[in-house]
Design an enzyme around this catalytic site. Structure first.
Site, PDB file in Angstrom:
ATOM      1  N   LYS A   1       8.034  -2.623  14.305  1.00  8.95           N
ATOM      2  CA  LYS A   1       8.344  -4.018  14.045  1.00  8.95           C
ATOM      3  C   LYS A   1       7.538  -4.936  14.973  1.00  8.95           C
ATOM      4  CE  LYS A   1       9.847  -4.006  10.851  1.00  8.95           C
ATOM      5  NZ  LYS A   1       9.949  -2.656  10.421  1.00  8.95           N
TER       6      LYS A   1
ATOM      7  N   LYS B   1       3.264  -6.229   1.425  1.00  9.23           N
ATOM      8  CA  LYS B   1       4.653  -5.817   1.282  1.00  9.23           C
ATOM      9  C   LYS B   1       4.783  -4.535   0.480  1.00  9.23           C
ATOM     10  CE  LYS B   1       9.089  -6.201   1.687  1.00  9.23           C
ATOM     11  NZ  LYS B   1       9.686  -5.864   2.993  1.00  9.23           N
TER      12      LYS B   1
ATOM     13  N   CYS C   1      -1.753  -6.874  -3.932  1.00 11.37           N
ATOM     14  CA  CYS C   1      -2.191  -7.979  -4.782  1.00 11.37           C
ATOM     15  C   CYS C   1      -1.115  -8.399  -5.781  1.00 11.37           C
ATOM     16  CB  CYS C   1      -3.440  -7.584  -5.541  1.00 11.37           C
ATOM     17  SG  CYS C   1      -4.724  -6.809  -4.559  1.00 11.37           S
TER      18      CYS C   1
ATOM     19  N   TRP D   1      -5.711  -8.730  -2.103  1.00 15.75           N
ATOM     20  CA  TRP D   1      -5.718  -8.078  -0.786  1.00 15.75           C
ATOM     21  C   TRP D   1      -6.954  -7.206  -0.767  1.00 15.75           C
ATOM     22  CZ3 TRP D   1      -5.221  -3.120   1.383  1.00 15.75           C
ATOM     23  CH2 TRP D   1      -4.764  -3.068   2.718  1.00 15.75           C
TER      24      TRP D   1
ATOM     25  N   GLU E   1       3.757  -4.895  14.062  1.00 18.37           N
ATOM     26  CA  GLU E   1       3.495  -5.499  12.756  1.00 18.37           C
ATOM     27  C   GLU E   1       3.398  -7.012  12.826  1.00 18.37           C
ATOM     28  OE1 GLU E   1       5.408  -3.009   9.099  1.00 18.37           O
ATOM     29  OE2 GLU E   1       6.840  -3.849  10.508  1.00 18.37           O
TER      30      GLU E   1
ATOM     31  N   GLY F   1      -5.051  -2.561  -7.985  1.00 22.36           N
ATOM     32  CA  GLY F   1      -5.364  -1.138  -8.000  1.00 22.36           C
ATOM     33  C   GLY F   1      -6.802  -0.893  -7.584  1.00 22.36           C
TER      34      GLY F   1
ATOM     35  N   GLU G   1      10.798   2.751  14.966  1.00 21.82           N
ATOM     36  CA  GLU G   1      10.970   1.565  14.132  1.00 21.82           C
ATOM     37  C   GLU G   1      10.862   0.289  14.960  1.00 21.82           C
ATOM     38  OE1 GLU G   1      11.714  -0.969  10.867  1.00 21.82           O
ATOM     39  OE2 GLU G   1      10.779   0.980  11.152  1.00 21.82           O
TER      40      GLU G   1
END
Length: 608
Positions: free
Chosen positions: A485, A603, A2, A74, A488, A101, A481
């Site tokens: 990617k 993120k 958020c 979020w 995602e 939070g 990885e």
């Protein structure tokens, strides 16, 4: 996750708040809202979905005032609906709260408030705060906020306004990042500096337990006993154009193409060619202290965890120190074996990842020395670790990490070089590593010049439903990885495995519909990887390979091949990751996916 932005000054706040929210979009969100004070009271507008919907709601019913707060949410407690969007108000509509939070005791607080006659309008934990502050209000907003927070368990970054204590924002943090922006006769509060960088570079980072009071005449910071806390103003050293797309279709593509520069920035000033070692002044540990280390724990989440796996191999090979890699979310709960001879390295792009920060604190409480590998100057991990290595990769806006990953691996290589030279590595070996590191930026450029070749491969797989990524040694983490990617940003199911482990289960999935990506440079385990390629082809799998040279043993086995420049084995993950990033990017674009803001992702993950 958020995002929070607030403003106190002499300008109309709504345009500034919306601009700030736009800058925070990259963090991930599913609803948004603003609250302003116009002299008559608090006005609030909220909308589920993207900020464009909030802008339309404001266009239909404009809000005015030079004091305001705004938020991108979020979803945690309750679905992403308008009623659950922030800000949240008390029943009398005099107090508005935005919150990042989780309030862990919200259920018990809500029950007690309801028993005293409060009526709630949302499913969120945050609404408890607005009712609690209203109940405790006796003329001073900061007094009410401090008293309310004493009853709260959990994490928070909050900003609060009230029509009963006008021209003021009260902000507070515990476990969720928050900062003050100091402008010319105006003040900002934000969860991320990108929200306010267009207006000021002077910021004050709040620590856990800080409560900030912003008015038209300035700001002050107090603690929960209402004693004044002295704060230092920090100047941000990056420019606004670093958080713009700069002509690229997406931030992710821009950040992939920035990697020749960002890898070089991570190395700049840190390599001593003649001595064959690295200079890492930010470690804040003497050579004698480093030599006392008996074991290393690296803890991280997501992409950072993959870089940690590479770091494990680097440190064990070159420094000959036992290394254990832990998921931060597991480390903090497992009663880890840590002593004062343990070095705990925590890796986080944002420096605010909640689980990683908690792992850092756990390790420190047990006596370990701690180092942070972070990309954000002034972040909580950077401030709380004993020392560390800044990545200097610049702001990473795309949710799927790219340039931060290659900078993390570069930084871990420098650390392994430093520790290796202190212990077992010869000066000749050290010079060879430095020479190979120095060549990386140009080698990455050479890969990027052939991005169109990767795009052509992506065209063939845009309708795929599953992918398998395989690698060995240093490139097993590369496989993890690469798979991450793809899943995602394209929403294609993908898994990464050590190539030899394919036989222990995943081989059952392989048929003519299964693309298998091999990371197969000519390294120490190349011949073993060839055997695994043969096993896939025997089962009619489609092979996409990242290789380094013409290999007779691979003739007739590869359906698609992309070559990267040759380098030392330990540096191949940096080069191999670039075409894997491009492959994921181009497949996602061709599938029509939102590359920079993939669904359900954030993120900076600042909640557990």
């Amino acid at each position: 996750m958020c995002g929070i932005v607030g403003y106190v000054g002499n300008r109309e706040s709504t345009p500034l708040l919306l601009e700030g929210l736009r800058r925070l979009e990259y963090r991930g969100y599913d609803s948004a809202g603003v609250a302003t004070m116009n002299g008559n009271g608090v006005e609030m507008r909220r909308a589920a979905g993207k900020i464009a919907k909030l802008e339309q709601a404001i266009a239909d019913r404009p809000t005015h005032g030079s004091v305001g707060i705004a938020h991108t949410r979020w979803a945690t407690h309750g679905p992403p609906t308008e009623k659950n969007a922030h800000p949240h108000m008390d029943e009398a509509k005099t107090i508005a709260v935005v919150h990042n939070g989780i309030i862990e005791n919200s259920s018990s607080l809500k029950k007690s408030l309801e028993a005293r006659g409060h009526v709630f309008a949302s499913d969120t934990d945050t609404e408890v705060l607005s009712h609690l502050i209203e109940e405790l209000f006796h003329g001073s907003l900061e007094d009410a906020v401090v008293q309310a927070l004493k009853r709260v368990e959990g994490t928070y970054g909050i900003a609060v306004i009230s029509s009963r204590d006008k021209d003021k924002i009260v902000a507070a943090r515990k476990g969720s990042p928050l900062l003050i922006g100091v402008g010319k006769d105006e003040w900002f509060v934000a969860s991320d500096v990108s929200a306010i960088l267009a207006h000021t570079r002077d910021v004050v980072y709040l620590e856990d337990g800080d409560v900030a009071v912003l008015t038209r005449s300035g700001f002050r910071v107090i603690d929960h006993s209402q004693s004044t806390v002295t704060k230092v103003i920090t100047q941000i050293d990056w420019d606004l154009d670093q958080i713009e797309r700069g002509g690229y279709a997406h931030f992710m593509l821009k950040e992939i193409f920035e990697q020749p520069v960002t890898v070089e920035n991570t190395m700049r000033g840190r390599m001593l060619q003649e001595e064959g070692t690295a200079k890492l002044g930010g470690l804040n540990l003497t050579d004698e202290q480093l030599l006392r280390i008996d074991n290393i724990i690296i803890t991280a989440c997501g992409t950072s965890w993959h870089s940690a796996l590479i770091g494990e191999q680097l440190l064990e090979e070159f420094a000959r120190i036992p290394v254990e890699v832990e998921y931060a979310s597991e480390f903090r709960y497992k009663n880890p074996i840590v002593s004062d001879r343990t070095l705990c390295i925590v890796i986080s792009q944002s420096g605010e990842t909640a689980d990683t920060l908690a792992a850092l604190r756990e390790a420190k409480s047990r006596g370990a020395k701690t180092l942070g590998l972070v990309n954000v100057v002034g972040s909580t991990i950077a401030r709380e670790a004993d020392g560390g290595i800044y990545l200097h990769a610049g702001p990473e806006i795309g949710v799927a990490s790219t340039k931060a990953f290659t900078s993390q691996v570069t930084a871990l290589t420098l650390l392994a070089l430093k520790l290796g030279r202190l212990r077992t590595m010869s000066i000749l070996q050290g010079r060879q590593v430095i020479a190979a590191l120095s060549a990386l930026p140009k080698q990455i450029e050479q890969i990027l010049e052939r991005a169109a070749d990767v795009e052509a491969v992506a065209e063939e797989f845009k309708r795929a439903q599953n992918f398998l990524y395989l690698g060995r040694g240093y490139n097993f983490p590369s496989a993890l990885e690469g798979a991450l990617k793809l899943k995602e940003i394209s929403y294609i199911h993908a898994e990464g495995y050590p190539a030899a482990e394919m036989k222990h289960g995943p081989i059952a999935l392989i048929d003519e519909m299964m693309p298998v990506v091999f990371i197969a440079p000519h390294d120490a385990v190349f011949d073993k990887v060839v055997s695994n390629v043969q096993e896939v082809k025997a089962r009619k799998g489609t092979v996409v390979a990242i290789t380094t040279r013409d290999e007779e043993s691979l003739e007739g086995l590869l359906d698609y091949e992309f070559r990267i420049p040759e380098t030392m084995d330990m540096l191949t993950p940096i080069l191999a990751s670039v075409p894997l990033q491009l492959l994921a990017y181009y497949i996602a674009v061709k599938r029509g996916c939102n590359v920079d803001q993939p669904r359900n992702l954030a993120k900076s993950v600042t909640v557990e």
